[in-house]
Design a protein around this motif. Structure first.
Motif, PDB file in Angstrom:
ATOM      1  N   GLU A   1       0.841  -1.198   0.000  1.00  0.00           N
ATOM      2  CA  GLU A   1       0.000   0.000   0.000  1.00  0.00           C
ATOM      3  C   GLU A   1       0.879   1.252   0.000  1.00  0.00           C
ATOM      4  N   ARG A   2       1.924   1.233   0.840  1.00  0.00           N
ATOM      5  CA  ARG A   2       2.787   2.417   0.936  1.00  0.00           C
ATOM      6  C   ARG A   2       3.572   2.629  -0.353  1.00  0.00           C
ATOM      7  N   GLU A   3       4.013   1.516  -0.946  1.00  0.00           N
ATOM      8  CA  GLU A   3       4.831   1.651  -2.151  1.00  0.00           C
ATOM      9  C   GLU A   3       4.005   2.068  -3.362  1.00  0.00           C
ATOM     10  N   GLN A   4       2.776   1.510  -3.462  1.00  0.00           N
ATOM     11  CA  GLN A   4       1.957   1.828  -4.633  1.00  0.00           C
ATOM     12  C   GLN A   4       1.067   3.048  -4.406  1.00  0.00           C
ATOM     13  N   GLY A   5       0.969   3.465  -3.135  1.00  0.00           N
ATOM     14  CA  GLY A   5       0.107   4.612  -2.832  1.00  0.00           C
ATOM     15  C   GLY A   5      -1.367   4.288  -2.973  1.00  0.00           C
ATOM     16  N   ILE A   6      -1.738   3.005  -2.747  1.00  0.00           N
ATOM     17  CA  ILE A   6      -3.158   2.618  -2.822  1.00  0.00           C
ATOM     18  C   ILE A   6      -3.545   1.868  -1.556  1.00  0.00           C
ATOM     19  N   THR A   7      -4.859   1.767  -1.311  1.00  0.00           N
ATOM     20  CA  THR A   7      -5.359   1.003  -0.170  1.00  0.00           C
ATOM     21  C   THR A   7      -5.831  -0.352  -0.677  1.00  0.00           C
ATOM     22  N   ILE A   8      -5.333  -1.445  -0.034  1.00  0.00           N
ATOM     23  CA  ILE A   8      -5.670  -2.793  -0.490  1.00  0.00           C
ATOM     24  C   ILE A   8      -6.588  -3.490   0.504  1.00  0.00           C
ATOM     25  N   ASP A   9      -6.195  -3.479   1.790  1.00  0.00           N
ATOM     26  CA  ASP A   9      -6.979  -4.188   2.789  1.00  0.00           C
ATOM     27  C   ASP A   9      -7.758  -3.187   3.641  1.00  0.00           C
ATOM     28  N   VAL A  10      -8.691  -3.706   4.452  1.00  0.00           N
ATOM     29  CA  VAL A  10      -9.427  -2.825   5.366  1.00  0.00           C
ATOM     30  C   VAL A  10      -8.508  -2.504   6.546  1.00  0.00           C
ATOM     31  N   ALA A  11      -8.276  -1.212   6.776  1.00  0.00           N
ATOM     32  CA  ALA A  11      -7.440  -0.809   7.911  1.00  0.00           C
ATOM     33  C   ALA A  11      -8.355  -0.198   8.973  1.00  0.00           C
ATOM     34  N   TYR A  12      -8.271  -0.725  10.194  1.00  0.00           N
ATOM     35  CA  TYR A  12      -9.090  -0.194  11.284  1.00  0.00           C
ATOM     36  C   TYR A  12      -8.237   0.724  12.157  1.00  0.00           C
ATOM     37  N   ARG A  13      -8.759   1.903  12.442  1.00  0.00           N
ATOM     38  CA  ARG A  13      -8.063   2.848  13.309  1.00  0.00           C
ATOM     39  C   ARG A  13      -9.010   3.269  14.427  1.00  0.00           C
ATOM     40  N   TYR A  14      -8.464   3.404  15.622  1.00  0.00           N
ATOM     41  CA  TYR A  14      -9.266   3.754  16.803  1.00  0.00           C
ATOM     42  C   TYR A  14      -8.804   5.114  17.313  1.00  0.00           C
ATOM     43  N   PHE A  15      -9.759   5.986  17.619  1.00  0.00           N
ATOM     44  CA  PHE A  15      -9.367   7.231  18.280  1.00  0.00           C
ATOM     45  C   PHE A  15     -10.517   7.749  19.130  1.00  0.00           C
ATOM     46  N   THR A  16     -10.164   8.613  20.054  1.00  0.00           N
ATOM     47  CA  THR A  16     -11.141   9.125  21.024  1.00  0.00           C
ATOM     48  C   THR A  16     -11.021  10.635  21.106  1.00  0.00           C
ATOM     49  N   THR A  17     -12.157  11.290  21.179  1.00  0.00           N
ATOM     50  CA  THR A  17     -12.176  12.734  21.457  1.00  0.00           C
ATOM     51  C   THR A  17     -12.914  12.887  22.790  1.00  0.00           C
ATOM     52  N   PRO A  18     -12.906  14.086  23.383  1.00  0.00           N
ATOM     53  CA  PRO A  18     -13.643  14.244  24.651  1.00  0.00           C
ATOM     54  C   PRO A  18     -15.131  13.914  24.527  1.00  0.00           C
ATOM     55  N   LYS A  19     -15.658  13.912  23.295  1.00  0.00           N
ATOM     56  CA  LYS A  19     -17.097  13.707  23.129  1.00  0.00           C
ATOM     57  C   LYS A  19     -17.493  12.280  22.754  1.00  0.00           C
ATOM     58  N   ARG A  20     -16.576  11.512  22.135  1.00  0.00           N
ATOM     59  CA  ARG A  20     -16.977  10.200  21.619  1.00  0.00           C
ATOM     60  C   ARG A  20     -15.786   9.308  21.310  1.00  0.00           C
TER      61      ARG A  20
END
Length: 417
Positions: free
Chosen positions: A66-85
């Motif tokens: 993905e990094r070398e070709q500059g494309i997204t291949i698989d599903v990438a899950y990212r987690y983050f939190t803000t004060p609200k949610r």
């Protein structure tokens, strides 16, 4: 009032180079949801690639290809939190050959964010992603009109794209659509309001996600409790305890409710509802609890406890919108294991009613072969009845997966019609 612990899942979809990974990178970067060591590693990679600033796309594209070709291949899950949610992001690929990845990433989402390149407007890929979002009954769609900096932040271009997309979505079952003009690269209307587009009166993307009302998306009417396991502690104080543990799929169950156990049809009343060592008056989706009944009924994994005046349909013949996920095509009349809530049965695909041409979104009744990424309406026969609701009414009891017994691979995911 918003519950600060409430989790919102959203999926991103868009054509190649629409800027999905950059948008998520900007969201994480501007909301300060990145660890310092991650930031340092990505700054170093960006410098090595000759970028002036930070390449935001590197925050999500985790595979080397993905990094070398500059494309997204698989599903990438990212987690983050803000004060609200709290948030879980599913970054899904844009290519047509990764339709199954988009279906997987979007299946549990509350919100679908569909990216459109402001220079290109609504394209074939946009229609495909909107179609999959409507097929999966995702309650909310945010259309992110990205790269507005490349069209001089033109209000006219944005308005044209809005009316184009509304024309497409009016033919689909989409309840709530919002439009945001943005530049993920520069940060306009992602976390902070854009000064370059004073004509846009709405909120930036993060504020929209933080304040979106999602509690009403859960079915609170049809009480469904698939039993995952039977609890028999057999120790002091619990000699006669017989609890049924599982997750409430939908609806609300209260102490004293008259319930029916499916498929046996025996009735009883709820004696207790326990969450760890606490006793509750009621349980609702998506809580995981243990329930005891007033009567001694033979209940095992795969059975379902429901309210007596509101039962699902037990059925052996079901019609399903199926997405084929496996590299190997479906074998005619082959047997698979069907998994529905906590219930596993043997099943067979009896008939392919029609396939969707994912490009034109037209129905093809001639081609009955199911290959990877195909979406089709099929008829399935199970060995024993399963307790179903239509997917549009209940995303939990309305969904199934098929597993190949020989390889133990998940070959298909489906929505009950």
């Amino acid at each position: 009032m918003l519950d600060k612990n409430q989790l919102l899942r959203f999926t991103t979809a868009g054509s190649v180079d629409d800027g999905k990974s950059t948008l998520i990178g900007r969201l994480l970067y501007d909301s300060k949801s990145i660890f310092e060591d991650q930031l340092e590693a990505i700054e170093n990679t960006s410098k090595r690639k000759g970028h002036d600033g930070v390449d935001l796309a590197l925050f999500t594209d985790g595979l080397r290809d993905e990094r070398e070709q500059g494309i997204t291949i698989d599903v990438a899950y990212r987690y983050f939190t803000t004060p609200k949610r709290k948030f879980i992001i599913a970054d899904t690929p844009g290519h047509i050959q990764y339709t199954r990845n988009m279906v997987t990433g979007a299946s549990t989402a509350n919100v679908a964010t569909i990216l459109i390149d402001a220079r290109h407007g609504v394209i074939e890929q946009t229609k495909r992603h909107a179609f999959i979002a409507s097929l999966l009954q995702i309650p909310h769609i945010i259309v992110c009109v990205n790269k507005m900096d490349l069209v001089d932040f033109s209000e006219e271009i944005f308005n044209n794209i809005v009316s184009e997309f509304e024309d497409v979505s009016s033919k689909m079952l989409v309840k709530d659509v919002r439009f945001i003009p943005m530049s993920a690269l520069l940060g306009d209307n992602v976390v902070n309001k854009s000064e370059n587009m004073p004509w846009y009166q709405g909120a930036p993307m993060l504020h929209t996600l933080e304040t979106m009302h999602i509690s009403s998306d859960i079915n609170k009417v049809d009480a469904r409790f698939p039993v995952q396991t039977v609890i028999r502690p057999q120790r002091d104080g619990f000699i006669d305890y017989r609890g049924y543990a599982g997750r409430v799929a939908s609806g609300i169950l209260r102490k004293g409710d008259e319930v029916t156990v499916m498929p046996s049809g025996f009735t009883s009343k709820i004696k207790n509802i326990n969450l760890y060592d606490k006793e509750l008056e009621e349980a609702y989706a998506p809580m995981s609890v243990s329930i005891t009944l007033e009567d001694d009924i033979d209940i095992s994994r795969g059975d379902m406890i429901v309210r007596s005046n509101n039962k699902p349909e037990p059925s052996q013949d079901i019609e399903v919108m199926l997405c084929w996920l496996n590299n190997n095509p479906a074998k005619p009349r082959a047997k698979y294991t069907i998994k529905h809530t906590s219930n596993d049965q043997k099943a067979m695909i009896k008939e392919v009613v029609y396939k969707y041409d994912i490009n034109t979104l037209e129905r093809n009744t001639e081609d009955a072969d199911l290959a990877m990424n195909d979406i089709a309406k099929v008829k399935i026969r199970t060995t024993k009845p399963i307790m179903i609701d239509p997917y549009r009414e209940n995303r939990t009891t309305g969904s199934i997966i098929l597993v190949d017994d020989a390889t133990n691979e998940t070959v298909a995911a489906g929505m009950i019609v």
